[in-house]
Design an enzyme around this catalytic site. Sequence first.
Site, PDB file in Angstrom:
ATOM      1  N   ARG A   3      -2.908 -22.603  -1.932  1.00  0.00           N
ATOM      2  CA  ARG A   3      -3.135 -22.829  -3.363  1.00  0.00           C
ATOM      3  C   ARG A   3      -2.056 -23.754  -3.938  1.00  0.00           C
ATOM      4  O   ARG A   3      -0.851 -23.529  -3.743  1.00  0.00           O
ATOM      5  CB  ARG A   3      -3.123 -21.482  -4.092  1.00  0.00           C
ATOM      6  CG  ARG A   3      -3.227 -21.564  -5.596  1.00  0.00           C
ATOM      7  CD  ARG A   3      -4.585 -21.975  -6.056  1.00  0.00           C
ATOM      8  NE  ARG A   3      -4.729 -21.783  -7.502  1.00  0.00           N
ATOM      9  CZ  ARG A   3      -5.686 -22.354  -8.226  1.00  0.00           C
ATOM     10  NH1 ARG A   3      -6.585 -23.127  -7.639  1.00  0.00           N
ATOM     11  NH2 ARG A   3      -5.750 -22.132  -9.527  1.00  0.00           N
ATOM     12  N   SER A  23     -14.513  14.361   1.657  1.00  0.00           N
ATOM     13  CA  SER A  23     -14.835  13.129   2.370  1.00  0.00           C
ATOM     14  C   SER A  23     -15.784  13.424   3.532  1.00  0.00           C
ATOM     15  O   SER A  23     -15.540  14.322   4.328  1.00  0.00           O
ATOM     16  CB  SER A  23     -13.556  12.477   2.900  1.00  0.00           C
ATOM     17  OG  SER A  23     -12.724  12.081   1.840  1.00  0.00           O
ATOM     18  N   ASN A  77       7.327 -22.160  -4.903  1.00  0.00           N
ATOM     19  CA  ASN A  77       7.873 -21.570  -6.114  1.00  0.00           C
ATOM     20  C   ASN A  77       8.844 -20.450  -5.741  1.00  0.00           C
ATOM     21  O   ASN A  77       8.467 -19.485  -5.086  1.00  0.00           O
ATOM     22  CB  ASN A  77       6.732 -21.027  -6.979  1.00  0.00           C
ATOM     23  CG  ASN A  77       7.209 -20.472  -8.302  1.00  0.00           C
ATOM     24  OD1 ASN A  77       7.891 -19.465  -8.344  1.00  0.00           O
ATOM     25  ND2 ASN A  77       6.813 -21.117  -9.384  1.00  0.00           N
ATOM     26  N   GLU A  81      -3.961  14.485  -0.546  1.00  0.00           N
ATOM     27  CA  GLU A  81      -2.914  15.044   0.326  1.00  0.00           C
ATOM     28  C   GLU A  81      -1.666  15.438  -0.467  1.00  0.00           C
ATOM     29  O   GLU A  81      -0.555  15.403   0.044  1.00  0.00           O
ATOM     30  CB  GLU A  81      -2.520  14.044   1.430  1.00  0.00           C
ATOM     31  CG  GLU A  81      -3.677  13.427   2.190  1.00  0.00           C
ATOM     32  CD  GLU A  81      -4.282  14.357   3.219  1.00  0.00           C
ATOM     33  OE1 GLU A  81      -4.181  15.574   3.032  1.00  0.00           O
ATOM     34  OE2 GLU A  81      -4.869  13.869   4.191  1.00  0.00           O
ATOM     35  N   THR A 136      -9.949  21.547  -1.268  1.00  0.00           N
ATOM     36  CA  THR A 136      -9.960  21.368  -2.725  1.00  0.00           C
ATOM     37  C   THR A 136     -11.213  21.966  -3.366  1.00  0.00           C
ATOM     38  O   THR A 136     -12.310  21.864  -2.826  1.00  0.00           O
ATOM     39  CB  THR A 136      -9.880  19.871  -3.065  1.00  0.00           C
ATOM     40  OG1 THR A 136      -8.678  19.342  -2.512  1.00  0.00           O
ATOM     41  CG2 THR A 136      -9.886  19.652  -4.562  1.00  0.00           C
TER      42      THR A 136
END
Length: 485
Positions: free
Chosen positions: A301, A192, A311, A397, A160
């Site tokens: 939780r 990178s 739930n 990519e 790049t």
Amino acid sequence: MWSGCRRLGARLGCLPGGLRALFQTGHRSLSSCIDPSVGLNEEQKEFQKVAFDFAAREMAPNMAEWDQKELFPVDVMRKAAQLGFGGVYVQTDVGGSGLSRLDTSVIFEALATGCTSTTAYISIHNMCAWMIDSFGNEEQRHKFCPPLCTMEKFASYCLTEPGSGSDAASLLTSAKKQGDHYILSGSKAFISGAGESDIYVVMCRTGGPGPKGISCIVVEKGTPGLSFGKKEKKVGWNSQPTRAVIFEDCAVPVANRIGSEGQGFLIAVKGLNGGRINIASCSLGAAHASVILTRDHLNVRKQFGEPLASNQYLQFKLADMATRLVAARLMIRNAAVALQEERKDAVALCSMAKLFATDECFAICNQALQMHGGYGYLKDYAVQQYVRDSRVHQILEGKNCQRLISSLQNGGRIAAFPTVSVPMPPGPQGPVKPCLSRGFLLPPSVQSCSGRGLVHKNSSSLESRASASSPWVGIRSLCYCPFPL
């Protein structure tokens, strides 16, 4: 603060062991439904276990600190290399593990549960080592690959540029031959490992415009004329540095050219085919960990006097996340097998798998954060890091917003899907035809489309040089059509 992060790492470090315990119980559960060992042979299960154990022991307890302090964990990566993860699909005669693309995907998915950012860098390093191993001569293979496989030296992939991202074939970094050296001038962006890596696999222009003018050259750290930009501040991927790589009359021996002149673009794209599988596998690891963390959070939780796990709406959400995860994994592994077998559809399958898996896995991580509520937005909870680290996988990519539809065929010619005849209403300039990249319509005067714009039938540009007798329409590697339905 760091004591909290260590407790978080210890909690996340229990993830793989917890999964294995659930698998051994034999009862049907969320974890057994998303078991990543399903479909693997015994050998693959063994090195998957090694990778999971390494991720839990060496990576997960440290991932928050690496992220917040922006540490490049050299010592830990070298420990990973001792297990064979420095050259996973590099041939064994130069120190690699000689494993398959499927094996590689399994390993990177497991490692990414411990730290997605670090695993992503390891995957890029592996891609560079494979490119040298596959296209280098014997002298180059035995010079560069052994220290890369041990991660004594680290590698970066330099394609790049500031002005060429998706349109990689338009890169401008030049390499002019002078005697037994190439003189490189130009710069690379978003690299990178830049500044820390020792080996830079650089795509540069040794010939005329277009992909056939590109060559692949290895530049070693310390070469006069090689320098680096400032370290970028990123949303995620903070355990690996990102910088520009700058070449100012940088003299590199001709002996460092990988393959022949003009072969660089082919080498780059073949590397990226596997790179897309690798990055998608890293997304899998992030999503897998996020699903498990969410399951645990819903069980602990409580609201309105009951655990959130009771739930039904949240149960449906978790089931949807699990479904997306398994679908993405199957798609990636199918593409990995196709690439290993060098099937004709391998390139398309790799692109499709990368597109689908990185989109879906980010959606899983993001949904996991949402289901953690306010806690998910705190850096004491790992789920937010999986969100930040996996987001960039939709960009690199090959950006997901530009659908990849091309493949290298017939000795490197770029080709796309054939035009499909479907009943369409006449447009302002006559009948229109569909572009398969995103479901857009093209005017009749348009031969094809590319990331740089439309290519008309009378164009003599690179995109329209396909054979007149061929049903294929020649285009660049990435396609985005500006005509909405």
